[in-house]
Design a protein around this motif. Structure first.
Motif, mmCIF file in Angstrom:
data_model
loop_
_atom_site.group_PDB
_atom_site.id
_atom_site.type_symbol
_atom_site.label_atom_id
_atom_site.label_comp_id
_atom_site.label_asym_id
_atom_site.label_seq_id
_atom_site.Cartn_x
_atom_site.Cartn_y
_atom_site.Cartn_z
ATOM 1 N N GLY A 264 0.836 -1.190 0.000
ATOM 2 C CA GLY A 264 0.000 0.000 0.000
ATOM 3 C C GLY A 264 0.875 1.245 0.000
ATOM 4 O O GLY A 264 2.098 1.154 0.026
ATOM 5 N N SER A 265 0.297 2.338 -0.001
ATOM 6 C CA SER A 265 -1.106 2.616 -0.167
ATOM 7 C C SER A 265 -1.197 3.943 -0.901
ATOM 8 O O SER A 265 -0.291 4.766 -0.830
ATOM 9 N N THR A 266 -2.300 4.144 -1.586
ATOM 10 C CA THR A 266 -2.517 5.407 -2.282
ATOM 11 C C THR A 266 -3.169 6.415 -1.343
ATOM 12 O O THR A 266 -3.683 6.061 -0.283
ATOM 13 N N GLU A 267 -3.144 7.670 -1.750
ATOM 14 C CA GLU A 267 -3.896 8.728 -1.079
ATOM 15 C C GLU A 267 -4.608 9.508 -2.164
ATOM 16 O O GLU A 267 -3.980 10.277 -2.897
ATOM 17 N N GLU A 268 -5.924 9.308 -2.280
ATOM 18 C CA GLU A 268 -6.671 9.857 -3.416
ATOM 19 C C GLU A 268 -7.887 10.633 -2.938
ATOM 20 O O GLU A 268 -8.630 10.182 -2.066
ATOM 21 N N ASP A 269 -8.090 11.778 -3.543
ATOM 22 C CA ASP A 269 -9.286 12.584 -3.299
ATOM 23 C C ASP A 269 -10.363 12.111 -4.272
ATOM 24 O O ASP A 269 -10.505 12.638 -5.377
ATOM 25 N N ALA A 270 -11.108 11.096 -3.848
ATOM 26 C CA ALA A 270 -12.103 10.472 -4.723
ATOM 27 C C ALA A 270 -13.490 10.474 -4.106
ATOM 28 O O ALA A 270 -14.356 9.701 -4.504
ATOM 29 N N GLY A 271 -13.707 11.344 -3.122
ATOM 30 C CA GLY A 271 -15.006 11.368 -2.465
ATOM 31 C C GLY A 271 -15.268 10.060 -1.737
ATOM 32 O O GLY A 271 -14.373 9.458 -1.154
ATOM 33 N N PHE A 272 -16.504 9.598 -1.801
ATOM 34 C CA PHE A 272 -16.880 8.359 -1.111
ATOM 35 C C PHE A 272 -16.844 7.149 -2.047
ATOM 36 O O PHE A 272 -17.527 6.154 -1.801
ATOM 37 N N ASP A 273 -16.037 7.237 -3.078
ATOM 38 C CA ASP A 273 -15.876 6.151 -4.047
ATOM 39 C C ASP A 273 -14.829 5.167 -3.536
ATOM 40 O O ASP A 273 -13.654 5.501 -3.424
ATOM 41 N N LYS A 274 -15.238 3.941 -3.230
ATOM 42 C CA LYS A 274 -14.318 2.930 -2.689
ATOM 43 C C LYS A 274 -13.849 1.936 -3.756
ATOM 44 O O LYS A 274 -13.270 0.909 -3.418
ATOM 45 N N ARG A 275 -14.043 2.236 -5.016
ATOM 46 C CA ARG A 275 -13.611 1.309 -6.056
ATOM 47 C C ARG A 275 -12.094 1.282 -6.164
ATOM 48 O O ARG A 275 -11.417 2.280 -5.921
ATOM 49 N N THR A 276 -11.569 0.135 -6.539
ATOM 50 C CA THR A 276 -10.151 0.034 -6.879
ATOM 51 C C THR A 276 -9.983 0.343 -8.358
ATOM 52 O O THR A 276 -10.906 0.168 -9.157
ATOM 53 N N THR A 277 -8.790 0.792 -8.734
ATOM 54 C CA THR A 277 -8.533 1.162 -10.118
ATOM 55 C C THR A 277 -7.313 0.418 -10.641
ATOM 56 O O THR A 277 -6.369 0.136 -9.886
ATOM 57 N N ALA A 278 -7.321 0.131 -11.919
ATOM 58 C CA ALA A 278 -6.197 -0.576 -12.541
ATOM 59 C C ALA A 278 -4.912 0.231 -12.423
ATOM 60 O O ALA A 278 -3.828 -0.325 -12.189
ATOM 61 N N GLU A 279 -5.016 1.544 -12.571
ATOM 62 C CA GLU A 279 -3.833 2.394 -12.504
ATOM 63 C C GLU A 279 -3.168 2.299 -11.132
ATOM 64 O O GLU A 279 -1.953 2.110 -11.013
ATOM 65 N N ALA A 280 -3.965 2.428 -10.063
ATOM 66 C CA ALA A 280 -3.404 2.399 -8.713
ATOM 67 C C ALA A 280 -2.882 1.014 -8.354
ATOM 68 O O ALA A 280 -1.783 0.881 -7.786
#
Length: 369
Positions: A264-280
């Motif tokens: 881990g781990s990323t730190e992303e400003d994505a609101g309440f979106d808990k999806r994982t992304t291929a990029e991360a």
């Protein structure tokens, strides 16, 4: 509605469950209500790293809170195991800190700070690094490395399971799938919480709702600067014999005793979106393979994301809700919820029982600027 508890805690993460455990051990009748499943949000999603704090690590209340928690964690682990039979995996595994590319000065400054705190710290040359952690062959490329033997870890899903079990043994009622919608306030006191299933009446209330804290407290005129910060994590199994935690900036590798490795781990400003992304996920895997090539043969077991409750100044909100004698808040711990959970529970438990908290809570007040 009849009062069924002395205290209702809103939020069943590590902060809410730890506080419930501490209060119940002191004879308080506690009810915990959780909008989802207890212990399944940011507390479950983290890696369970417990950085050490030295005896001379400063007198700011945040440092005092971290030091107290560092002292309490081993005892809590033993006690929870004795009470529930669940081992939370507390392990003083130690940690290697690697300078990020171009970040050697930042790590040297951290090493100076650790020395001033009185922490056991050792700067490693390439040979010592490989002797300590043979899997880090590609990391021994001349960059700065440091060894902190007192860094520890817990397996947070097990810790949360143990906390919930211990709470229930003490008579704590834990209810899932129940969202609090509003407060009933009369004459400077909260008399009940409103839910779709009715009113929750108690003598005291504590809001420990993590990233969702701002939404709930806005109902009574407070909008604390808590926002969700998405963190994605990858779980690998097999492929290497890594033994120590490895930190590089905000990213890490955490080996478990069963051969799994958390990345881990990323730190992303994505609101309440808990999806994982291929990029991360791809970036985390590349980070792991760059440090430990042997992980190329590991199985990609799972990936997930959690929403950490970040604040503008990096401090949690701890203390009484201004204007309400019997309402409290314990939220906004960002990446340190597990780390600070024991001390938060002890300090807030004292405050809610009318005792001196032992740590000055002024820097953590809800109405700070």
């Amino acid at each position: 509605m009849t009062q069924l508890a002395d205290c209702v805690i809103v939020g069943g993460g590590v902060i809410g469950l730890s506080l419930a455990y501490e209060l119940a051990r002191n004879g308080v009748r506690v009810r915990v209500v959780e909008r989802g499943l207890p212990g399944r949000e940011a507390s479950w999603a983290g890696a369970g790293i417990l950085p050490p704090v030295g005896p001379a690590g400063g007198n700011h209340p945040y440092q005092q809170l971290a030091r107290l928690s560092h002292e309490l964690h081993p005892g809590w682990a033993r006690q929870l195991r004795e009470e529930t039979g669940i081992d939370n995996g507390y392990l003083r595994s130690g940690a290697i800190y690697l300078a990020e590319p171009g970040g050697e000065s930042a790590l040297r400054e951290a090493v100076r700070d650790w020395h001033e705190e009185g922490l056991a710290t050792e700067v490693l040359d390439n040979r010592c690094l490989i002797e300590l952690e043979p899997e880090l062959t590609t990391a021994a490329d001349g960059r700065l490395a440091c060894w902190l033997p007192d860094e520890a870890q817990i397996r947070n899903p097990r810790h949360l399971k143990a906390l919930a079990a211990a709470c229930r043994l003490l008579g704590v009622e834990i209810e899932s799938g129940l969202a609090v919608e509003d407060f009933d306030v009369q004459a400077g006191r909260a008399v009940a919480l409103r839910t779709a299933s009715g009113r929750l009446v108690a003598g005291q209330f504590c809001i420990a709702t993590g990233a969702w804290t701002r939404t709930l407290l806005s109902r009574i005129g407070f909008e604390p600067a808590v926002k969700p910060v998405r963190g994605q994590i990858v779980l690998l199994s097999g492929g290497c014999g890594l033994r120590r935690i490895v930190n590089e900036g905000s990213r890490y590798l955490v080996p478990r005793g069963d051969g799994r490795v958390l990345v881990g781990s990323t730190e992303e400003d994505a609101g309440f979106d808990k999806r994982t992304t291929a990029e991360a996920v791809g970036s985390l895997i590349r980070f792991a393979l760059d440090l430990v090539p042997a992980l190329g043969g590991a199985q990609l077991e799972q990936c997930w994301a959690g929403l950490r409750p970040g604040t503008l100044d990096g401090l949690p909100y701890l203390g009484r809700v201004p204007g309400l004698d019997n309402a409290f808040v314990a939220a906004g711990h960002f990446r340190s919820g597990l780390r600070l959970s024991c001390a938060t529970a002890v300090v807030m438990g004292r405050l809610m029982r009318g005792e001196p908290p032992g740590i000055d809570l002024a820097p953590f007040r809800l109405d700070r600027g």
